[in-house]
Enzyme design. Structure first.
Site, PDB file in Angstrom:
ATOM      1  N   PRO A   2       0.879  -0.927   0.309  1.00  0.00           N
ATOM      2  CG  PRO A   2      -1.087  -1.864   1.802  1.00  0.00           C
ATOM      3  CD  PRO A   2       0.661  -1.993   0.807  1.00  0.00           C
ATOM      4  CD  GLU A   3       2.716   3.451  -4.446  1.00  0.00           C
ATOM      5  OE1 GLU A   3       2.760   4.648  -4.878  1.00  0.00           O
ATOM      6  OE2 GLU A   3       2.934   2.056  -5.343  1.00  0.00           O
ATOM      7  CE  LYS A  61       5.543   3.716  -0.281  1.00  0.00           C
ATOM      8  NZ  LYS A  61       6.620   2.367  -0.883  1.00  0.00           N
ATOM      9  NE  ARG A 275      10.736  -1.235  -6.017  1.00  0.00           N
ATOM     10  CZ  ARG A 275      10.395  -0.501  -5.357  1.00  0.00           C
ATOM     11  NH1 ARG A 275       8.944  -0.299  -4.735  1.00  0.00           N
ATOM     12  NH2 ARG A 275      11.138  -0.050  -5.605  1.00  0.00           N
TER      13      ARG A 275
END
EC number: 3.2.2.23
Length: 292
Positions: A2-3, A61, A275
């Protein structure tokens, strides 16, 4: 992971359901979920009992719930799959329930559910915030920079820091000591909106370009907040267990080979820090001197 928007959605939900309520008891069902609490699970539960939760706060975060006298807080990091959920205390226990908090008023309880156990809770001392006059933050995250949605965020200091770095703009956006809360998804989205390639050297950026990136980051995260954040699977939910819908509005991230919404060129995917980075080859031309 989650950001900022997803964590802010959770913070807002917690504010409604936990602020001003006194803890009756806490139960730690998996010790890994409080592994950063050095004194151990029993101490975590004992020290939380009888304390009153105040309005939750967030930086990047991380989120935390200050406790009654303002000297300590419950610090939470959701990791890859952590969820903070509220509901009727008599409901069925979730399969991956790790920590449960009951309140003296007998109302909705608070549960930390975490399938992969990468997230954690801990009790932490509150210390003066280096980025915000007169405020406090949990000691373990005192080094985390202000995020772009905070009043404490200093855009000019951010620009000067960019110019001192010899790195690419996306790597800088992911550096939580420079700017917090921006992760892989929203970095790609902000750079698409700002029309800058992810490998653009930060030491070549102008003040106007830095301002454009910041404005784009604020815009895209604000838009995500309005629809509950971005949910790619059932692990990203608010305190009521509901998913966000911003993935339907993404312009770059995850759209490999799909047409750019501005020019129609196929979105490109590049390997980046184990990524992926997504960009438009036309709207975000690769710099001659790229930095990774």
């Amino acid at each position: 992971m989650p950001e900022l928007p997803e964590v802010e959605v959770v913070r807002r939900g917690l504010e409604r359901w936990t602020a001003g309520r006194a803890v009756a008891s806490a139960e730690v069902l998996h010790p890994r979920s409080v592994r950063r609490h050095a004194a151990g699970p029993a101490d975590f539960a004992a020290r939380l009992a009888g304390r009153t939760m105040r309005a939750p706060r967030r930086r990047g975060k991380y989120l935390w719930i200050p406790l009654d006298d303002g000297s300590e807080a419950v610090l939470a990091h959701l990791g890859m799959s952590g969820q903070l959920l509220v509901g009727e205390p008599g409901r069925e226990r979730e399969k991956h329930l790790r920590v449960r908090v009951l309140f003296e008023d007998g109302g909705h309880d608070l549960r930390f559910v975490d399938q992969r156990t990468f997230g954690h809770l801990m009790l932490a001392d509150l210390v003066p915030d280096a980025f915000g006059a007169g405020s406090t933050v949990p000691e373990p995250i005192v080094h985390i920079a202000a995020d772009p949605l905070e009043d404490a965020f200093d855009a000019e200091a951010f620009f000067r820091a960019l110019r001192r770095r010899r790195t690419g703009i996306k790597r800088a956006l992911l550096d939580q000591s420079l700017i917090s809360g921006v992760g892989n998804i929203y970095a790609d989205e902000a750079l698409w909106r700002a029309r800058l390639h992810w490998a653009r050297p930060t030491d070549t950026m102008t003040r106007a370009e830095a301002a454009r990136v910041l404005a784009a980051a604020r815009d895209v995260m604000g838009a995500a907040l309005a629809v509950g954040g971005t949910s790619f699977d059932s692990l990203y939910v608010n305190v009521n267990g509901e998913s966000g819908y911003f993935e339907r509005s993404l312009d770059a991230y995850g759209r490999r080979d799909e047409p750019c919404r501005r020019c129609g060129t196929a979105i490109r995917r590049d390997e980046f820090m184990n990524r992926s980075s997504y960009s438009c080859p036309v709207c975000q031309p690769r710099p001659r001197r790229a930095r990774y």
